[in-house]
Design an enzyme around this catalytic site. Structure first.
Site, PDB file in Angstrom:
ATOM      1  N   ALA A 147       0.828  -1.208   0.000  1.00 24.52           N
ATOM      2  CA  ALA A 147       0.000   0.000   0.000  1.00 24.52           C
ATOM      3  C   ALA A 147       0.856   1.249   0.000  1.00 24.52           C
ATOM      4  CB  ALA A 147      -0.932  -0.016   1.203  1.00 24.52           C
ATOM      5  N   GLY A 175       1.254   0.625  -5.063  1.00 23.44           N
ATOM      6  CA  GLY A 175       0.064  -0.203  -4.824  1.00 23.44           C
ATOM      7  C   GLY A 175      -1.203   0.636  -4.792  1.00 23.44           C
ATOM      8  N   PHE A 199      17.244  19.112  -9.564  1.00 29.69           N
ATOM      9  CA  PHE A 199      17.906  17.950  -8.988  1.00 29.69           C
ATOM     10  C   PHE A 199      19.082  17.573  -9.879  1.00 29.69           C
ATOM     11  CE2 PHE A 199      15.357  14.853  -6.117  1.00 29.69           C
ATOM     12  CZ  PHE A 199      15.078  15.862  -5.228  1.00 29.69           C
ATOM     13  N   GLN A 242      21.744   1.548  -5.199  1.00 30.28           N
ATOM     14  CA  GLN A 242      22.277   2.908  -5.100  1.00 30.28           C
ATOM     15  C   GLN A 242      22.717   3.232  -3.672  1.00 30.28           C
ATOM     16  OE1 GLN A 242      19.668   6.487  -5.820  1.00 30.28           O
ATOM     17  NE2 GLN A 242      20.985   6.612  -7.607  1.00 30.28           N
ATOM     18  N   HIS A 275      24.521   6.199  -1.069  1.00 32.50           N
ATOM     19  CA  HIS A 275      24.827   7.611  -0.891  1.00 32.50           C
ATOM     20  C   HIS A 275      26.060   7.673   0.018  1.00 32.50           C
ATOM     21  CE1 HIS A 275      24.485  11.786   0.268  1.00 32.50           C
ATOM     22  NE2 HIS A 275      23.591  11.946  -0.668  1.00 32.50           N
ATOM     23  N   LEU A 304      20.400   9.936   5.780  1.00 33.98           N
ATOM     24  CA  LEU A 304      21.163  10.732   4.821  1.00 33.98           C
ATOM     25  C   LEU A 304      21.610  12.075   5.358  1.00 33.98           C
ATOM     26  CD1 LEU A 304      19.407  10.749   1.353  1.00 33.98           C
ATOM     27  CD2 LEU A 304      21.653   9.987   2.005  1.00 33.98           C
ATOM     28  N   THR A 325      22.747  15.275   3.333  1.00 34.08           N
ATOM     29  CA  THR A 325      22.764  15.631   1.910  1.00 34.08           C
ATOM     30  C   THR A 325      24.120  16.180   1.489  1.00 34.08           C
ATOM     31  OG1 THR A 325      22.134  17.928   2.225  1.00 34.08           O
ATOM     32  CG2 THR A 325      20.349  16.333   2.035  1.00 34.08           C
ATOM     33  N   GLU A 326      24.333  16.125   0.157  1.00 35.47           N
ATOM     34  CA  GLU A 326      25.537  16.701  -0.435  1.00 35.47           C
ATOM     35  C   GLU A 326      25.702  18.158  -0.031  1.00 35.47           C
ATOM     36  OE1 GLU A 326      24.089  14.640  -3.161  1.00 35.47           O
ATOM     37  OE2 GLU A 326      25.868  13.489  -3.690  1.00 35.47           O
ATOM     38  N   ARG A 354      29.143  10.772  -6.388  1.00 41.30           N
ATOM     39  CA  ARG A 354      28.763   9.925  -5.264  1.00 41.30           C
ATOM     40  C   ARG A 354      29.545   8.620  -5.178  1.00 41.30           C
ATOM     41  NH1 ARG A 354      22.168  10.084  -4.680  1.00 41.30           N
ATOM     42  NH2 ARG A 354      22.045  12.308  -4.192  1.00 41.30           N
ATOM     43  N   HIS A 403      20.513   3.046  -0.402  1.00 41.82           N
ATOM     44  CA  HIS A 403      19.390   3.951  -0.562  1.00 41.82           C
ATOM     45  C   HIS A 403      18.274   3.395  -1.434  1.00 41.82           C
ATOM     46  CE1 HIS A 403      17.403   7.733  -0.370  1.00 41.82           C
ATOM     47  NE2 HIS A 403      17.693   8.131  -1.580  1.00 41.82           N
ATOM     48  N   GLU A 452       9.152  -0.046  -6.490  1.00 38.23           N
ATOM     49  CA  GLU A 452      10.558  -0.354  -6.238  1.00 38.23           C
ATOM     50  C   GLU A 452      10.828  -1.862  -6.242  1.00 38.23           C
ATOM     51  OE1 GLU A 452      12.308   2.140  -3.220  1.00 38.23           O
ATOM     52  OE2 GLU A 452      14.121   0.909  -3.142  1.00 38.23           O
ATOM     53  N   ARG A 499      19.485   5.102 -10.628  1.00 34.61           N
ATOM     54  CA  ARG A 499      18.240   5.874 -10.628  1.00 34.61           C
ATOM     55  C   ARG A 499      18.534   7.362 -10.459  1.00 34.61           C
ATOM     56  NH1 ARG A 499      14.804   7.951  -5.903  1.00 34.61           N
ATOM     57  NH2 ARG A 499      16.868   8.047  -4.996  1.00 34.61           N
TER      58      ARG A 499
HETATM   59  C1  LIG Z   1      14.807   8.748   2.582  1.00 30.92           C
HETATM   60  C2  LIG Z   1      14.263   8.543   1.195  1.00 30.92           C
HETATM   61  C3  LIG Z   1      13.890   9.626   0.422  1.00 30.92           C
HETATM   62  C4  LIG Z   1      13.392   9.453  -0.867  1.00 30.92           C
HETATM   63  N1  LIG Z   1      13.061  10.555  -1.603  1.00 30.92           N
HETATM   64  C5  LIG Z   1      12.581  10.397  -2.861  1.00 30.92           C
HETATM   65  C6  LIG Z   1      12.215  11.541  -3.643  1.00 30.92           C
HETATM   66  O1  LIG Z   1      12.316  12.681  -3.200  1.00 30.92           O
HETATM   67  N2  LIG Z   1      11.748  11.340  -4.899  1.00 30.92           N
HETATM   68  C7  LIG Z   1      11.601  10.094  -5.442  1.00 30.92           C
HETATM   69  O2  LIG Z   1      11.161   9.969  -6.577  1.00 30.92           O
HETATM   70  N3  LIG Z   1      11.923   8.985  -4.705  1.00 30.92           N
HETATM   71  C8  LIG Z   1      12.409   9.106  -3.443  1.00 30.92           C
HETATM   72  N4  LIG Z   1      12.735   7.986  -2.710  1.00 30.92           N
HETATM   73  C9  LIG Z   1      12.417   6.654  -3.243  1.00 30.92           C
HETATM   74  C10 LIG Z   1      10.916   6.384  -3.167  1.00 30.92           C
HETATM   75  O3  LIG Z   1      10.409   6.918  -1.962  1.00 30.92           O
HETATM   76  C11 LIG Z   1      10.562   4.888  -3.189  1.00 30.92           C
HETATM   77  O4  LIG Z   1      11.255   4.266  -4.213  1.00 30.92           O
HETATM   78  C12 LIG Z   1       9.075   4.660  -3.407  1.00 30.92           C
HETATM   79  O5  LIG Z   1       8.325   5.397  -2.468  1.00 30.92           O
HETATM   80  C13 LIG Z   1       8.683   3.192  -3.321  1.00 30.92           C
HETATM   81  O6  LIG Z   1       7.276   3.067  -3.396  1.00 30.92           O
HETATM   82  P1  LIG Z   1       6.551   1.652  -3.500  1.00 30.92           P
HETATM   83  O7  LIG Z   1       5.097   1.910  -3.671  1.00 30.92           O
HETATM   84  O8  LIG Z   1       7.217   0.826  -4.517  1.00 30.92           O
HETATM   85  O9  LIG Z   1       6.826   0.929  -2.110  1.00 30.92           O
HETATM   86  P2  LIG Z   1       6.663   1.383  -0.564  1.00 30.92           P
HETATM   87  O10 LIG Z   1       6.183   2.754  -0.404  1.00 30.92           O
HETATM   88  O11 LIG Z   1       7.925   0.977   0.099  1.00 30.92           O
HETATM   89  O12 LIG Z   1       5.484   0.447  -0.066  1.00 30.92           O
HETATM   90  C14 LIG Z   1       5.621  -0.946   0.108  1.00 30.92           C
HETATM   91  C15 LIG Z   1       4.325  -1.500   0.636  1.00 30.92           C
HETATM   92  O13 LIG Z   1       4.381  -2.926   0.646  1.00 30.92           O
HETATM   93  C16 LIG Z   1       3.890  -3.415   1.868  1.00 30.92           C
HETATM   94  N5  LIG Z   1       4.498  -4.734   2.095  1.00 30.92           N
HETATM   95  C17 LIG Z   1       5.789  -5.092   1.959  1.00 30.92           C
HETATM   96  N6  LIG Z   1       5.942  -6.400   2.251  1.00 30.92           N
HETATM   97  C18 LIG Z   1       4.718  -6.878   2.567  1.00 30.92           C
HETATM   98  C19 LIG Z   1       4.228  -8.159   2.965  1.00 30.92           C
HETATM   99  N7  LIG Z   1       5.020  -9.234   3.102  1.00 30.92           N
HETATM  100  N8  LIG Z   1       2.907  -8.274   3.229  1.00 30.92           N
HETATM  101  C20 LIG Z   1       2.076  -7.201   3.128  1.00 30.92           C
HETATM  102  N9  LIG Z   1       2.500  -5.985   2.744  1.00 30.92           N
HETATM  103  C21 LIG Z   1       3.807  -5.837   2.471  1.00 30.92           C
HETATM  104  C22 LIG Z   1       4.249  -2.359   2.888  1.00 30.92           C
HETATM  105  O14 LIG Z   1       3.414  -2.454   4.009  1.00 30.92           O
HETATM  106  C23 LIG Z   1       3.983  -1.097   2.061  1.00 30.92           C
HETATM  107  O15 LIG Z   1       2.613  -0.782   2.121  1.00 30.92           O
HETATM  108  C24 LIG Z   1      13.248   8.147  -1.410  1.00 30.92           C
HETATM  109  C25 LIG Z   1      13.616   7.061  -0.640  1.00 30.92           C
HETATM  110  C26 LIG Z   1      14.147   7.245   0.641  1.00 30.92           C
HETATM  111  C27 LIG Z   1      14.599   6.050   1.409  1.00 30.92           C
END
Ligand SMILES: Cc1cc2nc3c(=O)[nH]c(=O)nc-3n(C[C@H](O)[C@H](O)[C@H](O)COP(=O)(O)OP(=O)(O)OC[C@H]3O[C@@H](n4cnc5c(N)ncnc54)[C@H](O)[C@@H]3O)c2cc1C
Lengths: 587, 80
Positions: free
Chosen positions: A15, A19, A119, A240, A242, A252, A254-255, A286, A353, A387, A398
């Site tokens: 979620a 998702g 960026f 990736q 950092h 993190l 930042t730079e 990096r 990261h 992801e 990325r």
């Molecule tokens: C600190 C930080 C800053 C970032 N900043 C940026 C940014 O500025 N811009 C950008 O584009 N990207 C950024 N990213 C990357 C980006 O946030 C993520 O790649 C992205 O949000 C991933 O989204 P997702 O929907 O794939 O998964 P997630 O948001 O990780 O969601 C995964 C979901 O799967 C569920 N799940 C997992 N395993 C199970 C299981 N076994 N059973 C049931 N549920 C499960 C979890 O509960 C969750 O709901 C950042 C990442 C980090 C770490």
């Protein structure tokens, strides 16, 4: 054991933004959708994204999707699939306007248009001046996206299974995917969720490494579920890093801190970046800075009782500058380390990261696997987005702001494909009686009585192994030893037990299953890294320092069975425009 | 036991910063709370991550007095 069973058109595991975007599209099309999430949906990791989401809106600088596409292909070190990248960059503006429509409170320019910030890696005119492409809702973009999408899903009547842990996928003998077995964490009761189509959206696997920026939930569950179901993982060697995370914690820095004049020191008090990058020094790219830090530590010039980090020095800047220009960093360091960076240097180490690799899909989100010698084919009934998936728009590296875009664009695309599929697939496939057996065995395994090593201890050992043997410093010997150690840890885990066999909120059992998932994704990562004898994007091999397009312009595929490596070509041909041929990547 | 593990799961957040702060607090500070404070802690965990981060980084003061005290305790329990 009799088990509860529920049926839906589509099951979405995860979620986060990926998702929830898919779920909304499906619910709005009147499909019956279930979303399973192990934590409450708005606690998904997407909430952590602060920077923003890329789209060539041209609100601040001239821009267009084709330039965005070029930057993404180049950023990927030419490993990204150009058809998927074209699709994503073209779809980006619409994805952002949709968010606006869903209620995301984007920051505004004086003109009233959506605010955009610059960026790294963003250019005009195919490598020219800096472009300004990242749309932001203050520094809470991920939070705003996640909450808006959640509200919209509630309104569209998406069915949520909150705090349910997905254990394993369910399939029939023909290889058709029919849903998953999940466990209600609160009661410990298993449930079989039957679905005509299943979408994995479980996020990345930053928890593989001791020092990482990810939330604890990011244990690669969906990737490991796919592996166990016989699906290979793609390009897992590309992780990736950092260069400056808080040592031992991962957050993190930042730079910006080095941009303001901060610099790195080793255990001898030496400003070591002068040796690695005489001109750019602490502001080198990096990967160069990350490798330099890891090398200093490996060669015994680290800082601290274990010599396992270096220092980032800011105190010479004066307390006014630190307070004014780097307030966020100062807050964080004071909260976690109880030191003021305006007075005391910060212990830092490279931090993991983002997971570029994942479950292989096409641009419709369908999971694809190679069939004998022929082209790849979609796996019936199974999709992956976000992801956890590898579509592959990020290739070997990325760009910031592209992953929020990835989850939105491909969450929507997968849902649209599912909607078309559901029109033809009116009925559920027959579900074999023993279909949930493997998942149930996995659950039962942790009820066994016995004495063994602790799960927490093994998890630390794994994270340390990955950091030392598959981190920023990679060569054949280090990786081979790493692979052996991960295999040994896998055997030790098979012999481990947990003491708590209670049903209600048994987090020990969840953590044990998460560790199983981590170990399998670790194996995929270290094995793929060992096999790839070149340096490309985030994967840099000391023993093969150059990119080698002749032999390695191809995607890796790792299968759990026999730890087999396979390869498939990069999709160089975009949908409508000319392809961008590989060039040396310089910035 | 199950009350503590229920909270442990509720302390699993979307951001590493919060995971670490709440995790450390549950291990070291929580047992010293009285019944009322324990209830406040449970309620605190209902707030969105972005709000909790601002409070726990000391960037914004919560308006609720109980929350202020709790936030201070969590901040001081953060391990080095
Ligand atoms: C600190 C930080 C800053 C970032 N900043 C940026 C940014 O500025 N811009 C950008 O584009 N990207 C950024 N990213 C990357 C980006 O946030 C993520 O790649 C992205 O949000 C991933 O989204 P997702 O929907 O794939 O998964 P997630 O948001 O990780 O969601 C995964 C979901 O799967 C569920 N799940 C997992 N395993 C199970 C299981 N076994 N059973 C049931 N549920 C499960 C979890 O509960 C969750 O709901 C950042 C990442 C980090 C770490």
């Amino acid at each position: 054991m009799t088990m509860e069973k529920r049926s839906f058109d589509t099951l979405i595991v995860g979620a986060g933004g990926g998702g929830l975007r898919a779920a909304l599209q499906l619910s709005q099309a009147d499909a019956r959708v279930a979303v399973v999430s192990k934590v409450f949906p708005t606690r998904s990791h997407t909430v952590a994204a602060q920077g923003g989401v890329n789209a060539a809106l041209a609100n601040v600088s001239p821009d267009n999707w084709h330039w965005h596409m070029f930057d993404t292909v180049k950023g990927s070190d030419y490993l990204g699939d150009q058809d998927a990248i074209e699709y994503m960059c073209r779809a980006a503006p619409r994805a952002v306007y949709e968010l606006e429509h869903f209620g995301v409170p984007f920051s505004r320019l004086d003109s009233g248009k959506i605010y955009q910030r610059a960026f790294g890696g963003q250019s005009r005119n195919f490598g020219g001046e800096q472009a300004v492409r990242t749309c932001a809702a203050a520094d809470r973009t991920g939070h705003a996206i996640l909450h808006s999408l959640y509200q919209q899903n509630i309104r569209a009547r998406t069915h949520f299974f909150d705090e349910y842990f997905a254990v394993d996928l369910v399939q029939n003998q023909q290889g058709y995917f029919l849903g998953a077995v999940a466990m209600d964490i609160a009661s410990g009761e298993p449930i079989l969720i039957e679905a005509k189509t299943t979408i994995l959206a479980t996020g990345g696997v930053g928890q593989l490494f001791r020092t990482n920026t990810n939330a604890l939930v990011n244990t690669g569950d969906g990737m490991a579920m796919a592996l166990r179901a016989g699906i290979p993982l793609q390009d897992m060697e590309f992780f990736q890093f950092h260069p400056t995370g808080i040592a031992g914690k991962g957050m993190l820095i930042t730079e910006g801190a080095r941009g303001e004049g901060g610099y790195l020191l080793n255990g001898d008090g030496e400003r070591f970046m002068e040796r690695y990058a005489p001109n750019a020094r602490d502001l080198a790219s990096r990967d160069v800075v990350s490798r330099a830090i890891a090398t200093e530590v490996r060669e015994g010039r680290g800082v601290g009782p274990n010599g396992d980090h270096v220092l980032l020095k800011l105190d010479h800047l004066g307390s006014d500058i630190v307070k004014k220009r780097l307030p966020g960093i100062r807050d964080m360091v004071m909260t976690f380390l109880h030191i003021d960076p305006a007075e005391t240097p910060i212990p830092v180490y490279p931090t993991a990261h983002y997971t570029m690799g994942g479950i292989p899909t096409n641009r419709h989100g369908q999971v694809v696997v190679p069939v004998q010698q022929g082209a790849e084919e979609p796996v019936p009934g199974l999709y992956a987005v976000g992801e956890c998936a590898c579509v592959s728009v990020h290739g070997a590296n990325r760009l910031g702001g592209n992953s929020l875009l990835d989850i939105l664009v491909f969450g929507r695309a997968a849902a649209n494909h599912v909607i078309r599929h559901l029109k033809e697939q009116r009925y559920h496939q027959p579900l074999p009686e023993d279909a949930s057996e493997p998942a149930m065995q996995r659950l039962a395994r942790w009820n066994r009585e016995g004495k063994g090593e602790s799960i927490a201890g093994l998890r630390i050992a794994l994270a340390k192994t990955m950091e030392e043997h598959c981190g920023v410093f990679r060569n054949q010997d280090v990786l081979r030893e790493g692979q052996e150690k991960v295999l040994a840890l896998r055997e030790r885990l098979a012999e481990a037990y947990i003491d708590d066999h209670s049903q209600v909120f048994n987090t020990a059992r969840i953590e044990a299953m998460e560790l199983e998932n981590l170990v399998d994704t670790a194996l995929a990562t270290v094995s793929s890294a060992l096999a790839r004898e070149e340096s490309r994007g985030a994967h840099s091999r000391i023993d093969f320092p150059e990119r080698d397009d002749q032999h390695w312009l191809k995607h890796s595929l790792f299968s759990l069975e026999d730890l087999k490596m396979d390869y498939k070509p990069v999709r160089i041909k975009p949908l409508t425009v000319e392809s961008f041929p590989p060039k040396k990547r310089t910035y | 036991m199950s009350e503590r593990t229920r909270l442990r799961w509720k302390c699993r957040r979307g951001m590493l910063e919060l995971d670490l702060l709440f995790g450390d607090f549950l291990d070291s500070g929580y047992e010293h709370l009285d019944a009322g404070e324990r209830q406040s802690f449970d309620h605190l965990l209902d707030y969105p991550d972005a709000v909790l981060l601002e409070w726990l980084m000391g960037r914004i003061q919560p308006t609720d007095k109980d929350v202020v005290q709790l936030v201070d305790k969590i901040r001081s329990a953060a391990s080095d």
